[in-house]
Design a protein around this motif. Structure first.
Motif, PDB file in Angstrom:
ATOM      1  N   HIS A 731       0.718  -1.267   0.040  1.00  0.00           N
ATOM      2  CA  HIS A 731       0.117  -0.042   0.128  1.00  0.00           C
ATOM      3  C   HIS A 731       0.986   1.330   0.131  1.00  0.00           C
ATOM      4  O   HIS A 731       2.076   1.111   0.371  1.00  0.00           O
ATOM      5  CB  HIS A 731      -0.860   0.061   1.112  1.00  0.00           C
ATOM      6  CG  HIS A 731      -1.817  -1.000   1.275  1.00  0.00           C
ATOM      7  ND1 HIS A 731      -1.841  -2.397   1.732  1.00  0.00           N
ATOM      8  CD2 HIS A 731      -3.282  -0.945   1.023  1.00  0.00           C
ATOM      9  CE1 HIS A 731      -2.854  -2.908   1.849  1.00  0.00           C
ATOM     10  NE2 HIS A 731      -3.839  -2.221   1.246  1.00  0.00           N
ATOM     11  N   ILE A 732       0.298   2.292  -0.521  1.00  0.00           N
ATOM     12  CA  ILE A 732       0.813   3.589  -0.086  1.00  0.00           C
ATOM     13  C   ILE A 732      -0.167   4.465  -0.085  1.00  0.00           C
ATOM     14  O   ILE A 732      -1.475   4.061  -0.322  1.00  0.00           O
ATOM     15  CB  ILE A 732       1.414   4.232  -1.621  1.00  0.00           C
ATOM     16  CG1 ILE A 732       0.651   4.519  -2.771  1.00  0.00           C
ATOM     17  CG2 ILE A 732       2.674   3.431  -2.084  1.00  0.00           C
ATOM     18  CD1 ILE A 732       1.079   5.067  -3.975  1.00  0.00           C
ATOM     19  N   SER A 733       0.104   5.704   0.616  1.00  0.00           N
ATOM     20  CA  SER A 733      -0.877   6.635   1.108  1.00  0.00           C
ATOM     21  C   SER A 733      -0.859   7.986   0.670  1.00  0.00           C
ATOM     22  O   SER A 733       0.548   8.391   0.101  1.00  0.00           O
ATOM     23  CB  SER A 733      -0.311   6.790   2.651  1.00  0.00           C
ATOM     24  OG  SER A 733      -1.475   7.801   3.266  1.00  0.00           O
ATOM     25  N   LEU A 734      -2.116   8.289   0.114  1.00  0.00           N
ATOM     26  CA  LEU A 734      -1.773   9.935  -0.348  1.00  0.00           C
ATOM     27  C   LEU A 734      -2.174  10.956   0.577  1.00  0.00           C
ATOM     28  O   LEU A 734      -2.331  11.958   0.348  1.00  0.00           O
ATOM     29  CB  LEU A 734      -3.102   9.944  -1.454  1.00  0.00           C
ATOM     30  CG  LEU A 734      -2.821   8.845  -2.746  1.00  0.00           C
ATOM     31  CD1 LEU A 734      -3.748   9.254  -3.781  1.00  0.00           C
ATOM     32  CD2 LEU A 734      -1.400   9.008  -3.337  1.00  0.00           C
ATOM     33  N   SER A 735      -2.156  10.287   1.822  1.00  0.00           N
ATOM     34  CA  SER A 735      -1.855  11.284   2.896  1.00  0.00           C
ATOM     35  C   SER A 735      -3.569  11.714   3.212  1.00  0.00           C
ATOM     36  O   SER A 735      -4.542  11.349   2.349  1.00  0.00           O
ATOM     37  CB  SER A 735      -1.059  12.305   3.108  1.00  0.00           C
ATOM     38  OG  SER A 735      -1.037  13.263   4.213  1.00  0.00           O
ATOM     39  N   GLY A 736      -3.849  12.705   4.064  1.00  0.00           N
ATOM     40  CA  GLY A 736      -5.024  12.962   4.476  1.00  0.00           C
ATOM     41  C   GLY A 736      -5.103  14.541   3.694  1.00  0.00           C
ATOM     42  O   GLY A 736      -4.068  15.031   3.684  1.00  0.00           O
ATOM     43  N   SER A 737      -6.262  15.173   3.735  1.00  0.00           N
ATOM     44  CA  SER A 737      -6.179  16.626   3.170  1.00  0.00           C
ATOM     45  C   SER A 737      -6.736  17.276   4.499  1.00  0.00           C
ATOM     46  O   SER A 737      -7.992  17.247   4.770  1.00  0.00           O
ATOM     47  CB  SER A 737      -7.268  16.790   2.031  1.00  0.00           C
ATOM     48  OG  SER A 737      -7.143  15.988   1.034  1.00  0.00           O
ATOM     49  N   PRO A 738      -5.747  18.082   5.229  1.00  0.00           N
ATOM     50  CA  PRO A 738      -6.086  18.433   6.585  1.00  0.00           C
ATOM     51  C   PRO A 738      -7.255  19.545   6.467  1.00  0.00           C
ATOM     52  O   PRO A 738      -7.382  20.421   5.560  1.00  0.00           O
ATOM     53  CB  PRO A 738      -4.918  19.244   7.039  1.00  0.00           C
ATOM     54  CG  PRO A 738      -4.201  19.498   5.515  1.00  0.00           C
ATOM     55  CD  PRO A 738      -4.410  18.402   4.813  1.00  0.00           C
ATOM     56  N   LEU A 739      -8.267  19.548   7.344  1.00  0.00           N
ATOM     57  CA  LEU A 739      -9.309  20.758   7.466  1.00  0.00           C
ATOM     58  C   LEU A 739     -10.408  20.416   6.313  1.00  0.00           C
ATOM     59  O   LEU A 739     -11.303  21.269   5.982  1.00  0.00           O
ATOM     60  CB  LEU A 739      -8.982  22.034   7.593  1.00  0.00           C
ATOM     61  CG  LEU A 739      -7.888  22.188   8.666  1.00  0.00           C
ATOM     62  CD1 LEU A 739      -7.376  23.710   8.528  1.00  0.00           C
ATOM     63  CD2 LEU A 739      -8.417  21.916  10.003  1.00  0.00           C
ATOM     64  N   ALA A 740     -10.113  19.461   5.152  1.00  0.00           N
ATOM     65  CA  ALA A 740     -11.063  19.408   4.174  1.00  0.00           C
ATOM     66  C   ALA A 740     -12.268  18.853   4.496  1.00  0.00           C
ATOM     67  O   ALA A 740     -13.288  19.559   3.889  1.00  0.00           O
ATOM     68  CB  ALA A 740     -10.219  18.303   3.221  1.00  0.00           C
ATOM     69  N   ASN A 741     -12.469  18.281   5.570  1.00  0.00           N
ATOM     70  CA  ASN A 741     -13.850  17.570   5.708  1.00  0.00           C
ATOM     71  C   ASN A 741     -14.223  17.771   7.374  1.00  0.00           C
ATOM     72  O   ASN A 741     -15.080  17.268   7.880  1.00  0.00           O
ATOM     73  CB  ASN A 741     -14.014  16.205   5.878  1.00  0.00           C
ATOM     74  CG  ASN A 741     -12.882  15.124   6.610  1.00  0.00           C
ATOM     75  OD1 ASN A 741     -11.925  15.865   7.078  1.00  0.00           O
ATOM     76  ND2 ASN A 741     -13.208  14.067   6.878  1.00  0.00           N
ATOM     77  N   ALA A 742     -13.681  19.108   7.818  1.00  0.00           N
ATOM     78  CA  ALA A 742     -14.027  19.522   9.306  1.00  0.00           C
ATOM     79  C   ALA A 742     -15.440  19.946   9.262  1.00  0.00           C
ATOM     80  O   ALA A 742     -15.895  20.905   8.330  1.00  0.00           O
ATOM     81  CB  ALA A 742     -12.996  20.702   9.345  1.00  0.00           C
ATOM     82  N   GLY A 743     -16.124  19.457  10.211  1.00  0.00           N
ATOM     83  CA  GLY A 743     -17.550  19.919  10.264  1.00  0.00           C
ATOM     84  C   GLY A 743     -18.499  18.975   9.549  1.00  0.00           C
ATOM     85  O   GLY A 743     -19.728  19.012   9.654  1.00  0.00           O
ATOM     86  N   ALA A 744     -17.897  17.839   9.050  1.00  0.00           N
ATOM     87  CA  ALA A 744     -18.870  17.080   8.111  1.00  0.00           C
ATOM     88  C   ALA A 744     -19.062  15.726   9.116  1.00  0.00           C
ATOM     89  O   ALA A 744     -18.510  15.725  10.215  1.00  0.00           O
ATOM     90  CB  ALA A 744     -18.064  16.454   6.732  1.00  0.00           C
ATOM     91  N   GLY A 745     -20.049  15.247   8.736  1.00  0.00           N
ATOM     92  CA  GLY A 745     -20.505  14.003   9.514  1.00  0.00           C
ATOM     93  C   GLY A 745     -21.291  14.166  10.520  1.00  0.00           C
ATOM     94  O   GLY A 745     -21.530  13.284  11.410  1.00  0.00           O
ATOM     95  N   ALA A 746     -21.881  15.498  11.033  1.00  0.00           N
ATOM     96  CA  ALA A 746     -22.511  15.760  12.178  1.00  0.00           C
ATOM     97  C   ALA A 746     -23.689  16.544  11.754  1.00  0.00           C
ATOM     98  O   ALA A 746     -23.525  17.585  10.903  1.00  0.00           O
ATOM     99  CB  ALA A 746     -21.797  16.234  13.268  1.00  0.00           C
ATOM    100  N   GLY A 747     -24.816  16.543  12.477  1.00  0.00           N
ATOM    101  CA  GLY A 747     -25.731  17.438  12.260  1.00  0.00           C
ATOM    102  C   GLY A 747     -25.540  18.858  13.008  1.00  0.00           C
ATOM    103  O   GLY A 747     -24.673  19.076  13.937  1.00  0.00           O
TER     104      GLY A 747
END
Length: 832
Positions: A731-747
């Motif tokens: 496997h290789i990792s393309l890393s994470g995208s910081p703050l890209a999905n902050a606030g997602a997944g919660a009402g």
């Protein structure tokens, strides 16, 4: 006001009524009964008071008064205070325990605390106690006992951290009111708090069968919190006595006289000015009766509150300052007592000795008890600031003091004060400027514009500056690493034993390191705003990661830091969640199964197009370690990077985002897209991931492309990496995208404070750094997703953590850039 705004306000109001029906009902009953009985302004009339008030006279009131007294108050201010007590105490209880249990706690607490109050006053009256017997002969009304009991009882249903914290605050607040104000309602509130906490403990232990929670697991933090709370209570209490006017009767009510500067009244100013109208006017504008004098009264309170905050953080400076202040207050109190006792014009009778026993002795004992408490726990306040921080504080304080003395003495002589005052008066006036606490002797007031201005405002300026410097000192830490180069080398060794996909970032600048006692695992972290923000999770052999996480918590506790594990995987659930940690999703890491990727199918069309275009343009992928890279390519990489940074309104980001300097690591691989003419079109860098001494994966970090390069160069470079690594790692990792999905997944109603802060920061940075578009780009490679979390323990620390995350990513912001980022964060629409 628009119809939509009114509608939203109505909806929120109805939601509040549905959530807190009991609390609002009690408030309505309180005010309706007050209005119907005509007692809103001055309290119930005597006839009504005989029926509804708690009787503290020889003949107690009717039995039902222990219940009815909670639904009346003695004045309009008292009605407002009772309303606040119900909203806080019963409101929290209703949210935690439900309306029926909260109602039972309120009613039972009101009745039991009323009985305790009657018993105390009866005992004090029989024993001729000056304080308690003074409270006899009146009727008492108020909801304080029931509200405090409901709040204390509700703590049983809270988690350990909030349970201990809320109980401490409740006891501290009610004890402060009882000791410093001391009226009957404050004693009833204290009794209600104790009754409620005991009831909550009984419910928790006997009914819920839940352990109360041991302090041993967090004794250091809890002890610091407790000592800081005690000092904070002693700071606010004297101010409370001044605000409550002449009706405070608590045993510590006289402390304000030796702790807070008292402004002389009009007659005293007239006498000090020898009835000079100009002098009196000047004293009212800039002197001892001015706004500056009121600020000077607050300085001791602010100073002790700053010390309380420092004690909570384990700061040695706060420990030393608090010791000096408390010893000074004890000494001044003793001196004042001796002056009173040995005054030849004073003849002490039995009442005077009783007064000294009730008020003077506690005023001496209170600071001495705090001193003893500090000395017993002295080993728990060892967090030192940096040497530079101490130098700045000491140098600036000395400069301010010397400048004040020089200017004041010069003005004092120039404006003719020697003819009206003595040098002893001059010395006393200098202590008024340099010492924020009252001096135990009377001095003459200065006359003359400049000396009066400096006398009235000099102490404010000096001590407000010192307070800011002390708070800033609390944010600094003495260098922990005795040999930073050795720590960096040991970190590199541990990274070869194991770590996560982001662990190699531990070698970057601005990181500090903590290692387990056996030095088989470690954690890299940065300190911002009092928060220890980790760079991903622990590194070293995997079997030591859990112990490293637990040990790092103790390390942070010793330093008074707030621990926060950032961009960590769910591996930390086991060691952290049982310790009361929560987790928040901060990024989605993208993983590629390179051995299964063939680039066939419709979903890979963009990648195949990029590969074909690169082939037509004779663009090849070249792999280098940066030190082995040809000088011409290195120069072009610097040019491309500078071009990318210059296009941004904010500086290059850091923390988990590498730059050109991070490419220079000899173990980092660079993939460069170069055409036949030697022109570099783009570059990516790859960080190694080790497991038991061998490379088990690679993580994408640095990504730059030439603005005039061919379209699709990044797809080409990543596809080249898949081909290059296919035979080496799974496997290789393309890393994470910081703050890209902050606030997602919660009402909207479930999002935490930090979630909203990170969402604002991510939205503000999106136009400049494109994190969301970067995440969308990575999704073209059909990756597997792994969530990266932020683990935090204390919800009250969320604002500090949010600021720390922003400071870590953007450590070099100028004031202008900070202002621009703040405007973008609060803007309704992101900038283009």
């Amino acid at each position: 006001m628009s119809t939509a705004v009114v509608f939203r306000g109505s909806v929120r109001g109805l939601a509040t009524v549905r959530r807190l029906p009991l609390t609002l009902a009690l408030v309505v009953i309180l005010w309706v009964l007050g209005a119907v009985s005509g007692s809103l302004i001055n309290g119930p009339g005597q006839d009504l008071l005989d029926q509804v008030g708690i009787g503290l006279a020889v003949e107690p009131g009717p039995w039902w008064s222990i219940f009815t007294s909670a639904f009346f108050a003695s004045s309009l201010v008292d009605y407002l205070a009772c309303t606040a007590a119900i909203l806080v105490g019963v409101g929290i209880a209703e949210r935690v325990m439900g309306p029926w249990i909260a109602l039972a706690a309120f009613i039972a607490g009101s009745a039991l605390s009323a009985l305790v109050l009657v018993a105390l006053v009866t005992f004090g009256t029989d024993a001729s106690d000056q304080w308690l017997s003074f409270l006899g002969g009146e009727y008492v009304v108020g909801a304080y006992g029931g509200a405090a009991a409901a709040l204390g009882c509700s703590t049983a249903a809270l988690e350990a951290l909030w349970r201990r914290r809320l109980r401490t605050w409740l006891l501290a607040a009610t004890l402060m009111f009882a000791l410093f104000v001391g009226v009957a309602q404050t004693l009833q509130a204290l009794a209600g708090a104790v009754i409620g906490i005991l009831a909550g403990w009984a419910v928790q232990s006997l009914v819920l069968r839940r352990r109360a929670g041991s302090l041993h697991s967090s004794s250091l933090r809890e002890t610091r919190f407790l000592v800081g709370t005690v000092v904070g209570v002693f700071a606010v209490g004297p101010l409370l006595t001044q605000l409550t006017g002449t009706w405070e009767v608590g045993p510590l009510s006289v402390v304000s006289e030796v702790m807070l500067q008292a402004s002389p009244d009009a007659d005293e100013v007239q006498e000090a000015c020898n009835n000079d109208t100009n002098c009196v006017t000047l004293q009212g504008i800039v002197g001892v009766q001015s706004f500056g004098a009121a600020i000077l009264t607050l300085i001791p309170v602010l100073l002790l509150l700053v010390c309380a905050e420092g004690l909570r953080r384990g700061r040695r400076l706060a420990y030393r300052l608090t010791l000096v202040i408390q010893l000074y207050l004890a000494a001044v109190t003793v001196l004042s007592i001796l002056q009173y006792v040995y005054d030849p014009d004073v003849t002490l009778g039995d009442d005077d000795f009783a007064y000294l026993l009730l008020y003077a002795v506690p005023a001496v004992l209170a600071p001495l008890i705090i001193v003893a408490l500090l000395l017993v726990n002295r080993h728990k306040f060892r967090v030192e600031s940096s040497d530079a921080g101490y130098r700045v504080l000491g140098r600036t304080s000395l400069i301010l003091a010397v400048a004040a003395v020089i200017f004041y003495v010069a003005f004092w002589f120039i404006e003719g004060n020697p003819g009206r005052s003595t040098l002893l008066d001059l010395a006393g006036q200098l202590t008024h400027i340099l010492v924020p606490f009252p001096v135990p002797f009377v001095v003459a007031l200065p006359q003359g514009l400049l000396s009066t201005v400096l006398y009235g405002l000099g102490g404010d300026i000096i001590w407000l500056c010192i307070l800011v410097l002390v708070l800033n000192n609390f944010r600094r830490f003495r260098m922990l690493a005795s040999d930073p180069a050795a720590d960096l080398g040991h970190t590199r060794e541990l990274l070869h034993d194991g770590g996560g996909t982001l662990s190699w970032m531990a070698l970057w600048d601005n990181n500090q390191y903590w290692f387990t006692p056996d030095r088989k695992a470690g954690i890299a972290y940065q300190v911002h705003n009092g928060v220890a923000l980790t760079v991903a999770g622990p590194f070293g052999a995997e079997e030591h990661h859990a112990d490293a996480a637990a040990g790092f918590l103790k390390h942070c506790s010793n330093l008074g830091l707030i621990p926060c594990f950032y961009s960590a995987t769910a591996e930390l659930d086991a060691p952290l969640l049982p310790r009361g940690f929560r987790k928040l999703e901060v990024a989605e890491e993208t993983l590629l199964n390179v051995q299964a990727m063939t680039f066939k199918g419709k979903e890979w069309q963009n990648v195949r197009t990029a590969l074909n275009r690169a082939d037509k343009l004779s663009i090849k992928d070249h792999w280098y370690n940066y030190p082995e890279m040809p000088p011409g390519i290195r120069a072009q990489l610097a040019e491309i990077s500078e071009e990318w940074v210059a296009d941004k309104a904010l500086p290059e980001m850091g923390f988990t985002l590498g730059g050109l300097n991070e490419l220079k690591d000899p173990e980092v691989l660079c993939c460069v897209a170069v055409d036949d003419a030697g022109l570099v079109h783009g570059v990516t860098s790859w960080l190694p991931v080790f497991s038991q001494g061998t490379i088990s994966g690679w993580t994408l970090d640095f990504m730059r492309r030439r603005t005039t390069g061919f379209k699709g160069v990044m797809e080409f470079l990543i596809a080249s990496a898949v081909t290059h690594f296919k035979d080496e790692v799974p496997h290789i990792s393309l890393s994470g995208s910081p703050l890209a999905n902050a606030g997602a997944g919660a009402g909207e109603g479930d999002r935490s404070t930090l979630d909203r802060v990170l969402a604002l920061l991510g939205n503000a940075l999106e136009p400049m750094y494109g994190f969301k578009s970067l995440a969308a780009f990575k999704s073209r490679f059909q990756p597997e997703h792994r969530t990266l979390y932020m683990y935090y323990q204390d919800p009250l620390a969320l604002p500090s953590i949010g600021i720390a995350v922003g400071s870590a990513y953007l450590p070099g912001l100028s004031p202008t850039q900070s202002a621009g980022l703040l405007r973008q964060m609060v803007a309704k629409e992101p900038a283009a």
